[in-house]
Design a protein around this motif. Sequence first.
Motif, PDB file in Angstrom:
ATOM      1  N   THR A   1     -11.526  -1.201  -7.236  1.00  0.00           N
ATOM      2  CA  THR A   1     -12.701  -0.506  -7.998  1.00  0.00           C
ATOM      3  C   THR A   1     -12.074   0.739  -9.002  1.00  0.00           C
ATOM      4  N   SER A   2     -10.971   0.811  -9.133  1.00  0.00           N
ATOM      5  CA  SER A   2     -10.348   1.837 -10.017  1.00  0.00           C
ATOM      6  C   SER A   2     -10.846   1.664 -11.355  1.00  0.00           C
TER       7      SER A   2
ATOM      8  N   GLN B   1     -14.659   5.574  -4.705  1.00  0.00           N
ATOM      9  CA  GLN B   1     -14.604   4.192  -4.339  1.00  0.00           C
ATOM     10  C   GLN B   1     -15.497   3.918  -3.315  1.00  0.00           C
TER      11      GLN B   1
ATOM     12  N   ARG C   1      -9.866  -1.173   2.284  1.00  0.00           N
ATOM     13  CA  ARG C   1     -10.191   0.258   2.319  1.00  0.00           C
ATOM     14  C   ARG C   1      -9.739   1.075   3.557  1.00  0.00           C
TER      15      ARG C   1
END
Length: 269
Positions: free
Chosen positions: A69-70, A177, A202
């Motif tokens: 998700t960066s 995130q 994660r």
Amino acid sequence: MVSIASKFLAKKNVVLSDIDAEEKLLSSKDKSVDKLRTLALAEKLAAYQDLLYAQKKHKILVILQGMDTSGKDGTVRAVFGQINPLGARCYCFKAPTAIESAHDYLWRVHQQVPALGEIAIFNRSHYEDVLITRVHQWISAAEVPQRFAHINAFEKMLAETGTTIFKFFLHISKSEQKERLEERIADPNKHWKFDANDLKEREYWDDYQVAYQEAIEATNTEYAPWFIIPANSKTQRNLTIASILEEQIALMGLAYPPGNPDIKKLVVK
């Protein structure tokens, strides 16, 4: 005058937790203005790509790395979206196929590097082979420094044969995130982006931070530098990367090749 690129160059002994992912060094304080600035820079990059393609003297490799998700996909759209596809391509490195796994880990990467006159964008890259493989202990502790040495030698070879390399680490916070993953879960139009494995990965956040820190430090070279881009703000992430690329590519001396005097003598009937 201090260059834009120098402000984001990775330092020695980098500690990612000490770098503010919210930082907005290039902000005008107006999001809409900054989006227009990014678009203008993207159009300049498109013009440089035209020169690059015509000149056939240089090659450019852009590497985008970051946690899930960066914003790697978003960067590709915003920064490179104006470029003529004839002279640029993006390659996304997924899990290796059986054939790729049967070769050394750099085999599949070398096939995707840019040709003369081309910009290649790696959405993830060979660095996955010292990140996820390390976090999940798919390679031994002894293999890690070996692979750092392999990568440095590989990138040095690319640089010495005409490739200019830009490596961007898109730095987001764990809380950011979390918000982005929650957005993907809540919005049916974003479900196509969601991968349940992102939640599993994660759980290894701290391990990935260590792996990234050590990979950046071990492979941050003059010929293939790392830039750490605060990426909690999507607008600032795009503006920063576009600004660095425009600034540095402008220094490459790109130009159209000399005209052919014989062609000027031709007559179209």
